[in-house]
Design an enzyme around this catalytic site. Structure first.
Site, PDB file in Angstrom:
ATOM      1  N   LYS A   1      38.236  29.533  24.570  1.00 15.23           N
ATOM      2  CA  LYS A   1      37.741  28.781  26.146  1.00 15.23           C
ATOM      3  C   LYS A   1      36.822  27.746  25.966  1.00 15.23           C
ATOM      4  O   LYS A   1      36.330  27.556  25.055  1.00 15.23           O
ATOM      5  CB  LYS A   1      37.892  29.674  26.918  1.00 15.23           C
ATOM      6  CG  LYS A   1      36.418  30.118  27.249  1.00 15.23           C
ATOM      7  CD  LYS A   1      34.950  28.997  27.732  1.00 15.23           C
ATOM      8  CE  LYS A   1      34.011  30.469  27.261  1.00 15.23           C
ATOM      9  NZ  LYS A   1      32.770  29.046  27.538  1.00 15.23           N
TER      10      LYS A   1
ATOM     11  N   GLY B   1      30.169  29.385  22.366  1.00 15.94           N
ATOM     12  CA  GLY B   1      30.090  28.671  23.496  1.00 15.94           C
ATOM     13  C   GLY B   1      31.605  28.720  23.444  1.00 15.94           C
ATOM     14  O   GLY B   1      32.169  28.058  24.474  1.00 15.94           O
ATOM     15  N   LEU B   2      31.942  29.485  23.125  1.00 19.02           N
ATOM     16  CA  LEU B   2      34.048  29.686  23.238  1.00 19.02           C
ATOM     17  C   LEU B   2      34.814  30.873  23.838  1.00 19.02           C
ATOM     18  O   LEU B   2      35.701  31.116  23.425  1.00 19.02           O
ATOM     19  CB  LEU B   2      34.437  28.855  21.881  1.00 19.02           C
ATOM     20  CG  LEU B   2      33.544  28.019  20.857  1.00 19.02           C
ATOM     21  CD1 LEU B   2      34.399  27.598  19.950  1.00 19.02           C
ATOM     22  CD2 LEU B   2      34.892  27.039  21.851  1.00 19.02           C
ATOM     23  N   ALA B   3      34.349  31.762  23.527  1.00 14.43           N
ATOM     24  CA  ALA B   3      34.682  33.280  24.539  1.00 14.43           C
ATOM     25  C   ALA B   3      34.774  33.437  23.709  1.00 14.43           C
ATOM     26  O   ALA B   3      35.988  34.358  23.410  1.00 14.43           O
ATOM     27  CB  ALA B   3      34.787  33.004  25.836  1.00 14.43           C
TER      28      ALA B   3
ATOM     29  N   ALA C   1      34.606  36.991  21.284  1.00 14.28           N
ATOM     30  CA  ALA C   1      34.161  37.925  21.445  1.00 14.28           C
ATOM     31  C   ALA C   1      34.706  38.758  22.973  1.00 14.28           C
ATOM     32  O   ALA C   1      35.434  39.719  23.233  1.00 14.28           O
ATOM     33  CB  ALA C   1      32.716  38.813  21.613  1.00 14.28           C
ATOM     34  N   SER C   2      34.843  37.131  24.131  1.00 15.00           N
ATOM     35  CA  SER C   2      35.255  37.813  25.143  1.00 15.00           C
ATOM     36  C   SER C   2      37.016  37.986  25.124  1.00 15.00           C
ATOM     37  O   SER C   2      37.617  39.058  25.543  1.00 15.00           O
ATOM     38  CB  SER C   2      35.027  36.733  26.390  1.00 15.00           C
ATOM     39  OG  SER C   2      33.653  37.394  27.018  1.00 15.00           O
ATOM     40  N   ALA C   3      36.925  37.294  24.506  1.00 21.59           N
ATOM     41  CA  ALA C   3      39.071  36.716  23.848  1.00 21.59           C
ATOM     42  C   ALA C   3      39.570  38.127  23.134  1.00 21.59           C
ATOM     43  O   ALA C   3      40.497  38.630  23.689  1.00 21.59           O
ATOM     44  CB  ALA C   3      38.984  35.400  23.244  1.00 21.59           C
TER      45      ALA C   3
ATOM     46  N   ASP D   1      32.653  35.837  30.742  1.00 26.41           N
ATOM     47  CA  ASP D   1      34.339  35.863  30.122  1.00 26.41           C
ATOM     48  C   ASP D   1      35.365  35.901  30.444  1.00 26.41           C
ATOM     49  O   ASP D   1      36.292  35.652  29.986  1.00 26.41           O
ATOM     50  CB  ASP D   1      33.597  34.565  28.920  1.00 26.41           C
ATOM     51  CG  ASP D   1      33.212  33.258  29.150  1.00 26.41           C
ATOM     52  OD1 ASP D   1      32.833  33.359  30.215  1.00 26.41           O
ATOM     53  OD2 ASP D   1      31.888  33.525  28.271  1.00 26.41           O
TER      54      ASP D   1
HETATM   55  O1  C5P Z   1      28.580  38.608  30.748  1.00 31.01           O
HETATM   56  P1  C5P Z   1      27.841  38.276  28.903  1.00 31.01           P
HETATM   57  O2  C5P Z   1      27.694  39.065  27.846  1.00 31.01           O
HETATM   58  O3  C5P Z   1      28.617  37.010  28.385  1.00 31.01           O
HETATM   59  O4  C5P Z   1      26.773  37.756  29.086  1.00 31.01           O
HETATM   60  C1  C5P Z   1      25.462  36.947  28.375  1.00 31.01           C
HETATM   61  C2  C5P Z   1      23.994  37.103  29.666  1.00 31.01           C
HETATM   62  O5  C5P Z   1      23.944  35.752  29.529  1.00 31.01           O
HETATM   63  C3  C5P Z   1      23.923  37.868  30.528  1.00 31.01           C
HETATM   64  O6  C5P Z   1      23.077  38.791  30.457  1.00 31.01           O
HETATM   65  C4  C5P Z   1      22.859  37.345  30.935  1.00 31.01           C
HETATM   66  O7  C5P Z   1      22.200  36.750  31.058  1.00 31.01           O
HETATM   67  C5  C5P Z   1      23.583  35.593  31.037  1.00 31.01           C
HETATM   68  N1  C5P Z   1      24.593  35.388  32.060  1.00 31.01           N
HETATM   69  C6  C5P Z   1      24.028  34.591  33.160  1.00 31.01           C
HETATM   70  N2  C5P Z   1      25.159  34.467  34.721  1.00 31.01           N
HETATM   71  C7  C5P Z   1      26.116  33.906  34.297  1.00 31.01           C
HETATM   72  C8  C5P Z   1      26.930  34.637  32.808  1.00 31.01           C
HETATM   73  C9  C5P Z   1      25.861  35.211  31.586  1.00 31.01           C
HETATM   74  O8  C5P Z   1      22.894  35.061  33.745  1.00 31.01           O
HETATM   75  N3  C5P Z   1      27.421  34.127  34.848  1.00 31.01           N
END
Ligand code: C5P
Length: 273
Positions: free
Chosen positions: A8, A91-93, A95-97, A129
């Site tokens: 993304k 910033g391309l997600a 792992a989430s993809a 993501d």
């Molecule tokens: O959920 P994800 O693993 O993508 O997020 C990584 C870290 O980024 C979270 O632990 C948090 O510190 C920060 N984050 C946040 N607010 C979001 C997404 C991510 O503070 N909406």
């Protein structure tokens, strides 16, 4: 079964504030791009996850996704192998993809009959993501990433992605954001510009509130931005970085891709939408 896991980009990103769980409430415009990991998933005697980039850490999103499903449903064991093309900490997600692709594939293979909304809630348990990656269409995304409204936009256009060697840690980007003056792009007008396919308007108003923070953490990003602008591209970071997106004419994108490939490890023209 082989499935594609698309990356993304954030076409706009605003940080609204911090919530009680320590996460940040965001307002974003997100879209898939034509850059994919390929996930091969088949039933097996034991669950096993491998990936072309090497070791799978304990907090790997795909691993967490399988565990979330196992805790809730009587799912099969799977052998999952991931062919990675999406860079990490980009910033391309990526792992989430992967996690979203595995969620959708298990839903199909095991006949769980989960709706998109149910998959969004399961995906949120794994990462902010993942919900968008389940939906995978132009969308306005709020909350921490789980409130998703599709944007009726059928625009497909090319952008140049350039990622430097260094990545940006998302938690660090948020911590740094608090220390800087806030930047708030106007997402309502940007959403309209995308629907009307108005590139000149979009590129002159686009914004990512996390960009100043990422530039502070990785000063090389400033130089990368200038390198891209030298090809008459408008440049903005996606997500919490460190990939920069270049917007401009096809000729300029191609020229920039050719020259910047000599200097940066990941340089690729992809299609948004
Ligand atoms: O959920 P994800 O693993 O993508 O997020 C990584 C870290 O980024 C979270 O632990 C948090 O510190 C920060 N984050 C946040 N607010 C979001 C997404 C991510 O503070 N909406």
């Amino acid at each position: 079964m082989k499935v594609y896991a698309p990356a993304k980009v954030n076409l706009a990103l605003d940080v609204i504030g911090k919530n009680e769980q320590g996460y940040h409430d965001l307002d974003m415009i997100m879209a898939p791009v034509s850059l994919y990991n390929i996930v091969d998933i088949t039933r097996a005697d034991q669950t096993k996850i491998t990936c072309t980039n090497g070791k799978i850490p304990d907090d790997n999103a795909t691993k967490k996704m399988v565990q979330v499903l196992k805790d809730r449903y009587d799912i099969s064991n799977y052998e999952i192998s991931i062919e990675e093309h999406i860079p990490m900490q980009a910033g391309l997600a990526g792992a989430s993809a992967n996690a979203a692709a595995v969620l959708k594939a298990i839903n199909d293979i095991d006949g769980l009959q989960l709706t998109i909304d149910e998959m969004i809630l399961l995906g949120k348990k794994v990462g902010a993501d993942v919900p968008f990656c389940v939906v995978n269409k132009y969308a306005r995304v709020q909350g921490i990433g789980e409130k998703i409204r599709k944007i009726e936009c059928d625009w497909k256009f090319p952008i140049l992605l350039v990622k430097p060697e260094q990545g940006v840690s998302t938690p660090e980007a948020f911590v740094t954001w608090h220390a800087l003056d806030p930047l708030h792009p106007n997402l309502d007008i940007l959403e309209k510009a995308l629907i009307y396919q108005d590139l000149p308007f979009y590129v002159t108003h686009m914004g990512n509130a996390l960009q100043p923070a990422a530039f502070q953490l990785v000063p090389a990003l400033e130089a990368l931005k200038a390198d891209m602008e030298a090809f008459e591209l408008y440049v903005m970071m996606t997500g919490s970085g460190s990939t920069m997106m270049g917007f401009g004419s096809k000729e300029n994108l191609m020229q920039a891709q050719k020259e910047l490939s000599k200097k940066y490890p990941f340089v690729k023209i992809v299609t948004v939408g």
